[in-house]
Design a protein around this motif. Structure first.
Motif, PDB file in Angstrom:
ATOM      1  N   LEU A  51      34.188 -35.704 -28.221  1.00 23.95           N
ATOM      2  CA  LEU A  51      32.790 -35.642 -27.795  1.00 23.95           C
ATOM      3  C   LEU A  51      32.103 -34.361 -28.238  1.00 23.95           C
ATOM      4  CD1 LEU A  51      33.191 -37.059 -24.164  1.00 23.95           C
ATOM      5  CD2 LEU A  51      32.243 -38.241 -26.172  1.00 23.95           C
ATOM      6  N   GLY A  52      32.844 -33.494 -28.938  1.00 26.82           N
ATOM      7  CA  GLY A  52      32.258 -32.260 -29.437  1.00 26.82           C
ATOM      8  C   GLY A  52      32.090 -31.171 -28.409  1.00 26.82           C
ATOM      9  N   ARG A  53      32.776 -31.296 -27.293  1.00 27.60           N
ATOM     10  CA  ARG A  53      32.654 -30.281 -26.233  1.00 27.60           C
ATOM     11  C   ARG A  53      33.777 -29.259 -26.261  1.00 27.60           C
ATOM     12  NH1 ARG A  53      31.932 -34.640 -21.501  1.00 27.60           N
ATOM     13  NH2 ARG A  53      30.193 -35.831 -22.404  1.00 27.60           N
ATOM     14  N   LEU A  54      34.775 -29.512 -27.088  1.00 25.20           N
ATOM     15  CA  LEU A  54      35.937 -28.641 -27.194  1.00 25.20           C
ATOM     16  C   LEU A  54      36.280 -28.523 -28.676  1.00 25.20           C
ATOM     17  CD1 LEU A  54      37.715 -27.338 -24.911  1.00 25.20           C
ATOM     18  CD2 LEU A  54      39.326 -29.195 -25.278  1.00 25.20           C
ATOM     19  N   SER A  55      36.454 -27.290 -29.132  1.00 26.97           N
ATOM     20  CA  SER A  55      36.753 -27.102 -30.556  1.00 26.97           C
ATOM     21  C   SER A  55      38.223 -27.328 -30.880  1.00 26.97           C
ATOM     22  CB  SER A  55      36.352 -25.690 -30.989  1.00 26.97           C
ATOM     23  OG  SER A  55      37.056 -24.710 -30.226  1.00 26.97           O
ATOM     24  N   CYS A  56      39.082 -27.128 -29.902  1.00 24.45           N
ATOM     25  CA  CYS A  56      40.527 -27.284 -30.115  1.00 24.45           C
ATOM     26  C   CYS A  56      41.125 -28.034 -28.931  1.00 24.45           C
ATOM     27  CB  CYS A  56      41.190 -25.910 -30.259  1.00 24.45           C
ATOM     28  SG  CYS A  56      42.993 -25.980 -30.409  1.00 24.45           S
ATOM     29  N   ASP A  57      41.902 -29.068 -29.227  1.00 28.05           N
ATOM     30  CA  ASP A  57      42.520 -29.859 -28.150  1.00 28.05           C
ATOM     31  C   ASP A  57      44.023 -29.637 -28.085  1.00 28.05           C
ATOM     32  OD1 ASP A  57      43.264 -31.142 -30.449  1.00 28.05           O
ATOM     33  OD2 ASP A  57      42.627 -33.142 -29.835  1.00 28.05           O
ATOM     34  N   ALA A  58      44.491 -28.526 -28.628  1.00 22.70           N
ATOM     35  CA  ALA A  58      45.923 -28.244 -28.607  1.00 22.70           C
ATOM     36  C   ALA A  58      46.425 -28.110 -27.176  1.00 22.70           C
ATOM     37  CB  ALA A  58      46.213 -26.958 -29.374  1.00 22.70           C
ATOM     38  N   ALA A  59      47.624 -28.623 -26.931  1.00 21.06           N
ATOM     39  CA  ALA A  59      48.262 -28.525 -25.618  1.00 21.06           C
ATOM     40  C   ALA A  59      49.445 -27.573 -25.717  1.00 21.06           C
ATOM     41  CB  ALA A  59      48.734 -29.896 -25.148  1.00 21.06           C
ATOM     42  N   ARG A  60      49.762 -26.974 -24.604  1.00 18.48           N
ATOM     43  CA  ARG A  60      50.907 -26.062 -24.586  1.00 18.48           C
ATOM     44  C   ARG A  60      52.205 -26.848 -24.767  1.00 18.48           C
ATOM     45  NH1 ARG A  60      51.037 -21.783 -19.775  1.00 18.48           N
ATOM     46  NH2 ARG A  60      49.143 -21.214 -20.927  1.00 18.48           N
ATOM     47  N   PRO A  61      53.106 -26.362 -25.646  1.00 16.42           N
ATOM     48  CA  PRO A  61      54.399 -27.032 -25.829  1.00 16.42           C
ATOM     49  C   PRO A  61      55.136 -27.141 -24.495  1.00 16.42           C
ATOM     50  CG  PRO A  61      54.064 -25.365 -27.515  1.00 16.42           C
ATOM     51  CD  PRO A  61      52.973 -25.181 -26.489  1.00 16.42           C
ATOM     52  N   PRO A  62      55.918 -28.201 -24.282  1.00 13.61           N
ATOM     53  CA  PRO A  62      56.405 -29.146 -25.300  1.00 13.61           C
ATOM     54  C   PRO A  62      55.522 -30.370 -25.515  1.00 13.61           C
ATOM     55  CG  PRO A  62      57.551 -29.541 -23.254  1.00 13.61           C
ATOM     56  CD  PRO A  62      56.628 -28.378 -23.001  1.00 13.61           C
ATOM     57  N   GLN A  63      54.311 -30.405 -24.946  1.00 11.32           N
ATOM     58  CA  GLN A  63      53.459 -31.577 -25.144  1.00 11.32           C
ATOM     59  C   GLN A  63      52.949 -31.633 -26.580  1.00 11.32           C
ATOM     60  OE1 GLN A  63      52.768 -34.203 -23.558  1.00 11.32           O
ATOM     61  NE2 GLN A  63      53.008 -33.855 -21.361  1.00 11.32           N
ATOM     62  N   PRO A  64      53.212 -32.716 -27.300  1.00 12.67           N
ATOM     63  CA  PRO A  64      52.658 -32.875 -28.648  1.00 12.67           C
ATOM     64  C   PRO A  64      51.189 -33.269 -28.558  1.00 12.67           C
ATOM     65  CG  PRO A  64      53.939 -34.812 -28.064  1.00 12.67           C
ATOM     66  CD  PRO A  64      54.102 -33.833 -26.930  1.00 12.67           C
ATOM     67  N   PRO A  65      50.452 -33.123 -29.646  1.00 16.17           N
ATOM     68  CA  PRO A  65      49.043 -33.514 -29.637  1.00 16.17           C
ATOM     69  C   PRO A  65      48.880 -35.026 -29.503  1.00 16.17           C
ATOM     70  CG  PRO A  65      49.745 -32.955 -31.853  1.00 16.17           C
ATOM     71  CD  PRO A  65      50.868 -32.568 -30.947  1.00 16.17           C
ATOM     72  N   THR A 106      46.505 -34.663 -19.427  1.00 17.75           N
ATOM     73  CA  THR A 106      45.846 -33.435 -19.874  1.00 17.75           C
ATOM     74  C   THR A 106      45.586 -33.466 -21.370  1.00 17.75           C
ATOM     75  OG1 THR A 106      46.867 -32.160 -18.090  1.00 17.75           O
ATOM     76  CG2 THR A 106      46.023 -30.926 -19.969  1.00 17.75           C
ATOM     77  N   VAL A 107      46.578 -33.900 -22.138  1.00 19.94           N
ATOM     78  CA  VAL A 107      46.417 -34.009 -23.590  1.00 19.94           C
ATOM     79  C   VAL A 107      45.268 -34.961 -23.924  1.00 19.94           C
ATOM     80  CG1 VAL A 107      47.519 -34.832 -25.710  1.00 19.94           C
ATOM     81  CG2 VAL A 107      48.818 -33.462 -24.081  1.00 19.94           C
ATOM     82  N   ARG A 108      45.211 -36.084 -23.243  1.00 18.08           N
ATOM     83  CA  ARG A 108      44.196 -37.090 -23.540  1.00 18.08           C
ATOM     84  C   ARG A 108      42.808 -36.643 -23.090  1.00 18.08           C
ATOM     85  NH1 ARG A 108      48.160 -41.984 -21.430  1.00 18.08           N
ATOM     86  NH2 ARG A 108      49.464 -42.071 -23.304  1.00 18.08           N
ATOM     87  N   LEU A 109      42.738 -35.940 -21.970  1.00 14.70           N
ATOM     88  CA  LEU A 109      41.450 -35.399 -21.529  1.00 14.70           C
ATOM     89  C   LEU A 109      40.910 -34.410 -22.552  1.00 14.70           C
ATOM     90  CD1 LEU A 109      42.293 -34.844 -17.753  1.00 14.70           C
ATOM     91  CD2 LEU A 109      40.439 -36.303 -18.606  1.00 14.70           C
ATOM     92  N   LYS A 110      41.772 -33.534 -23.036  1.00 11.61           N
ATOM     93  CA  LYS A 110      41.347 -32.553 -24.037  1.00 11.61           C
ATOM     94  C   LYS A 110      40.948 -33.251 -25.336  1.00 11.61           C
ATOM     95  CE  LYS A 110      43.348 -28.489 -24.155  1.00 11.61           C
ATOM     96  NZ  LYS A 110      44.374 -27.414 -24.266  1.00 11.61           N
ATOM     97  N   ALA A 111      41.669 -34.303 -25.699  1.00 12.83           N
ATOM     98  CA  ALA A 111      41.323 -35.056 -26.905  1.00 12.83           C
ATOM     99  C   ALA A 111      39.934 -35.688 -26.762  1.00 12.83           C
ATOM    100  CB  ALA A 111      42.371 -36.132 -27.171  1.00 12.83           C
ATOM    101  N   CYS A 112      39.646 -36.214 -25.572  1.00 13.25           N
ATOM    102  CA  CYS A 112      38.319 -36.790 -25.317  1.00 13.25           C
ATOM    103  C   CYS A 112      37.232 -35.743 -25.483  1.00 13.25           C
ATOM    104  CB  CYS A 112      38.257 -37.376 -23.906  1.00 13.25           C
ATOM    105  SG  CYS A 112      39.083 -38.964 -23.692  1.00 13.25           S
ATOM    106  N   LEU A 113      37.456 -34.577 -24.925  1.00 16.11           N
ATOM    107  CA  LEU A 113      36.454 -33.515 -24.997  1.00 16.11           C
ATOM    108  C   LEU A 113      36.229 -33.062 -26.438  1.00 16.11           C
ATOM    109  CD1 LEU A 113      37.452 -31.424 -21.850  1.00 16.11           C
ATOM    110  CD2 LEU A 113      35.515 -32.982 -22.112  1.00 16.11           C
ATOM    111  N   LYS A 114      37.283 -33.083 -27.237  1.00 17.31           N
ATOM    112  CA  LYS A 114      37.110 -32.738 -28.647  1.00 17.31           C
ATOM    113  C   LYS A 114      36.368 -33.846 -29.390  1.00 17.31           C
ATOM    114  CE  LYS A 114      39.489 -31.132 -32.796  1.00 17.31           C
ATOM    115  NZ  LYS A 114      40.792 -30.852 -33.453  1.00 17.31           N
TER     116      LYS A 114
END
Length: 212
Positions: free
Chosen positions: A179-193, A169-177
């Motif tokens: 690619l400019g499709r997501l402004s924030c890729d923060a994950a809910r704790p305890p997952q670090p960025p 999930t963290v890596r998917l959100k990072a990909c979307l950021k």
């Protein structure tokens, strides 16, 4: 609530606690409670073989497939032999039952063995590439399908397989950021960025996939 909100169908996941142990009767009851509270078509979920008891045994899967309210399965065994075993069992029981491959790393293999399509989170990152793989497989153009697979595979590995686990999930959100499709890729704790090493691997894989 989901049905009232307009959902055309529902995917029924097993509770995470089932990874430790569960009784088959509990699994059947779980699905029946959801069935009896809804009217839309329902989809089963086949969990990864590495998820312990969450992955249904053949005898249990057979009971679940027998319920006519369930019309499809997200086949996420994430292991080719089990995927084919479940596919053959389901086709024997109900030929019309829809089997959707969910192993992002082996979509090509799923399409070769047989699949009605796929339900994968990888499609939120490179939807056109996933669709091109499916279209090539449907057309029997395995050379083109293999070419699409070669572009997809490094990205699937970087997101799902590379250690440490549980970071998809963290890596998917990072990909979307990236690619400019997501402004924030923060994950809910305890997952670090995403770490710098993860970001470098994702950047490289996105370039191979033609997304960068």
């Amino acid at each position: 609530m989901l049905e009232r909100a307009g959902a055309d169908g529902l995917l029924v996941f097993p509770p995470n606690s089932w990874a430790l142990a569960h009784a088959d009767d509990c699994v059947i009851a779980h699905h029946r409670h959801i069935r009896d509270a809804t009217t839309v078509p329902l989809m089963l979920y086949a969990a990864p073989v590495g998820a312990g008891a969450m992955a249904y045994a053949s005898s249990l899967l057979e009971q679940l497939v027998a319920d006519p309210r369930f019309v499809a399965i997200k086949e996420g065994s994430w292991e080719v032999a089990t995927y084919e075993q479940n596919l053959r069992l389901i086709r024997k029981l109900r030929a019309e039952f829809v089997v959707l491959g969910s192993g992002d790393e082996h979509l090509l293999t799923s399409y070769l063995v047989g699949s009605a399509g796929s339900q994968v989170s990888l499609a939120c990152v490179v939807p056109e590439l996933v669709v091109s793989l499916w279209n090539a497989a449907e057309a029997g153009d395995w050379e083109q399908a293999r070419a699409a697979h070669e572009k997809l595979y490094p990205l699937a590995v970087a997101i799902y397989r590379d250690a440490p686990g549980g970071r998809a999930t963290v890596r998917l959100k990072a990909c979307l950021k990236l690619l400019g499709r997501l402004s924030c890729d923060a994950a809910r704790p305890p997952q670090p960025p995403a770490t710098s090493n993860e970001l470098r691997a994702l950047e490289q894989a996105l370039r191979i996939a033609g997304a960068r």
